[in-house]
Motif scaffolding. Structure first.
Motif, PDB file in Angstrom:
ATOM      1  N   ARG A 299      -1.146   8.076   6.994  1.00  0.00           N
ATOM      2  CA  ARG A 299      -1.736   7.835   5.670  1.00  0.00           C
ATOM      3  C   ARG A 299      -1.718   9.073   4.769  1.00  0.00           C
ATOM      4  O   ARG A 299      -2.510   9.166   3.829  1.00  0.00           O
ATOM      5  N   HIS A 300      -0.837   9.991   5.054  1.00  0.00           N
ATOM      6  CA  HIS A 300      -0.766  11.185   4.214  1.00  0.00           C
ATOM      7  C   HIS A 300       0.697  11.538   3.976  1.00  0.00           C
ATOM      8  O   HIS A 300       1.450  11.796   4.914  1.00  0.00           O
TER       9      HIS A 300
ATOM     10  N   HIS B 277       5.224  -3.723  -9.275  1.00  0.00           N
ATOM     11  CA  HIS B 277       4.600  -2.397  -9.303  1.00  0.00           C
ATOM     12  C   HIS B 277       5.684  -1.325  -9.192  1.00  0.00           C
ATOM     13  O   HIS B 277       6.571  -1.412  -8.334  1.00  0.00           O
ATOM     14  N   ARG B 278       5.575  -0.308 -10.048  1.00  0.00           N
ATOM     15  CA  ARG B 278       6.527   0.809 -10.024  1.00  0.00           C
ATOM     16  C   ARG B 278       5.748   2.119 -10.021  1.00  0.00           C
ATOM     17  O   ARG B 278       4.757   2.262 -10.747  1.00  0.00           O
TER      18      ARG B 278
ATOM     19  N   GLU C 153       5.769  11.118  -6.992  1.00  0.00           N
ATOM     20  CA  GLU C 153       4.531  11.854  -6.710  1.00  0.00           C
ATOM     21  C   GLU C 153       3.339  10.932  -6.455  1.00  0.00           C
ATOM     22  O   GLU C 153       2.297  11.382  -5.985  1.00  0.00           O
ATOM     23  N   LYS C 154       3.492   9.630  -6.733  1.00  0.00           N
ATOM     24  CA  LYS C 154       2.406   8.676  -6.466  1.00  0.00           C
ATOM     25  C   LYS C 154       2.735   7.753  -5.300  1.00  0.00           C
ATOM     26  O   LYS C 154       2.229   6.641  -5.216  1.00  0.00           O
ATOM     27  N   ILE C 155       3.554   8.235  -4.380  1.00  0.00           N
ATOM     28  CA  ILE C 155       3.977   7.384  -3.271  1.00  0.00           C
ATOM     29  C   ILE C 155       2.821   7.037  -2.339  1.00  0.00           C
ATOM     30  O   ILE C 155       2.796   5.960  -1.740  1.00  0.00           O
ATOM     31  N   ASN C 156       1.807   7.913  -2.202  1.00  0.00           N
ATOM     32  CA  ASN C 156       0.624   7.541  -1.421  1.00  0.00           C
ATOM     33  C   ASN C 156      -0.055   6.321  -2.019  1.00  0.00           C
ATOM     34  O   ASN C 156      -0.460   5.392  -1.299  1.00  0.00           O
ATOM     35  N   GLU C 157      -0.192   6.315  -3.326  1.00  0.00           N
ATOM     36  CA  GLU C 157      -0.780   5.171  -4.025  1.00  0.00           C
ATOM     37  C   GLU C 157       0.063   3.921  -3.814  1.00  0.00           C
ATOM     38  O   GLU C 157      -0.468   2.817  -3.634  1.00  0.00           O
TER      39      GLU C 157
END
Length: 336
Positions: A29-30, A308-309, A313-317
């Motif tokens: 999860r990181h 959703h796109r 840098e927001k791949i965790n989200e």
């Protein structure tokens, strides 16, 4: 003294040119976005400057963590739904050139660049200019459809209307079948209707679903049932919805343990049970080529399913959304 800054600038420029940003799963999860070495294409390979990469539910276990995984995971892995423009080719490559826009079967595409074998890329025509094209899942849908042997006049039940299930609704309708879509989320059932489903049923009560399908088919049930959820209960429900001598197609990715299934029912009804997951890379490539043609002709219409796109840098989200599937979620893309 004047030469030193010049040398430093040259080194910095070379370093920048030799690196790229890539997502690295450093622990469950990181995910960290790191600067890593830019891959060079080897003999028979091409390098892609990626435009994007789809997120696949099969990647959830490595993101969540399992006892058999080790971390950090290889940079860009497990991204396998990438598309982009060829920016370098290795020795011996023919038929693919720098500047070609392609979908690729490669495995480290949560990154700015990835490499792929030259025979594992499919050129995208001008008709698909600027359209996202996660080739692997689109090709997967075509392969599953081909193996399902769906024909006009058949009744087809599709369990689980995510990205794959919605594509299969479109393909089955184009083939002239009657489609019953079964799914848990109201949003998924709305999508199924938009894709052409004749009937939709909420996936709630096992026996009520069976009775509803029985009524809709005058007691004959369905010549084809495609299970897309990857869960045990819908897999057993799928068997109950198959007509005698029908075909049960397992399209869901069953990855979380053993399954108990009603073999007695499968035997009694004389079902053909097809595991539609391909393992031959060239079969995947065949499916991607078919998907290119189907999208270009409008037979497949995936654009409405890219809900959703996210930037890299927001791949965790993005992975969090993939795991919890908020209302309105169908398919997420990482775009560059």
């Amino acid at each position: 003294m004047q030469n030193t800054p010049t040398a430093e600038k040259s080194t910095a420029a070379e370093t920048k040119a030799a690196t790229m940003q890539a997502a690295v799963i450093t622990a469950p999860r990181h995910i960290e976005v790191q600067d890593v070495a830019l891959p060079d294409p080897q003999l028979g390979q091409v390098r892609l400057k990626l435009e994007g990469c789809g997120l696949c539910a099969s990647s959830i276990p490595v993101w969540e963590g399992r006892d058999w995984f080790t971390y950090p995971v290889e940079a860009g892995n497990p991204g396998h739904e990438g598309w982009g423009v060829v920016d370098a080719v290795g020795e011996g490559v023919t038929g693919v050139a720098v500047g070609d826009r392609v979908a690729a079967l490669s495995y480290n595409s949560y990154a700015a660049y990835d490499v792929a074998d030259a025979d594992k890329v499919v050129k995208l025509p001008e008709a698909l200019h600027n359209q996202p094209f996660p080739g692997e899942p689109l090709g997967c849908a075509m392969n599953i459809f081909r193996r399902s042997k769906i024909e006009a006049g058949q009744t087809v039940a599709i369990l689980g209307i995510g990205f794959l299930g919605a594509l299969l609704v479109q393909l089955a309708k184009h083939a002239g079948a009657r489609v019953i879509a079964i799914s848990q989320r109201d949003f998924s059932l709305e999508i199924a209707q938009e894709c052409g489903a004749d009937e939709v049923i909420k996936m709630e009560d096992h026996w009520q679903i069976i009775e509803k399908v029985k009524q809709l088919t005058n007691g004959n049930f369905c010549e084809r049932v495609i299970e897309c959820t990857g869960k045990e209960w819908p897999l057993n429900l799928a068997g109950e919805l198959c007509a005698e001598r029908g075909m049960l197609v397992i399209a869901g990715f069953h990855q979380d343990g053993m399954r108990q299934v009603n073999i007695q029912l499968w035997n009694w009804r004389g079902l053909d049970v097809i595991n539609a997951h391909e393992r031959d890379p060239q079969e995947y490539i065949k499916g991607i080529r078919e998907a290119v043609e189907a999208v270009a002709k409008g037979i497949l219409q995936p654009d409405r399913l890219y809900t959703h796109r996210y930037p890299l840098e927001k791949i965790n989200e993005a992975f969090t959304a993939l795991a919890i599937r908020p209302n309105g979620f169908m398919k997420a893309l990482i775009t560059f």
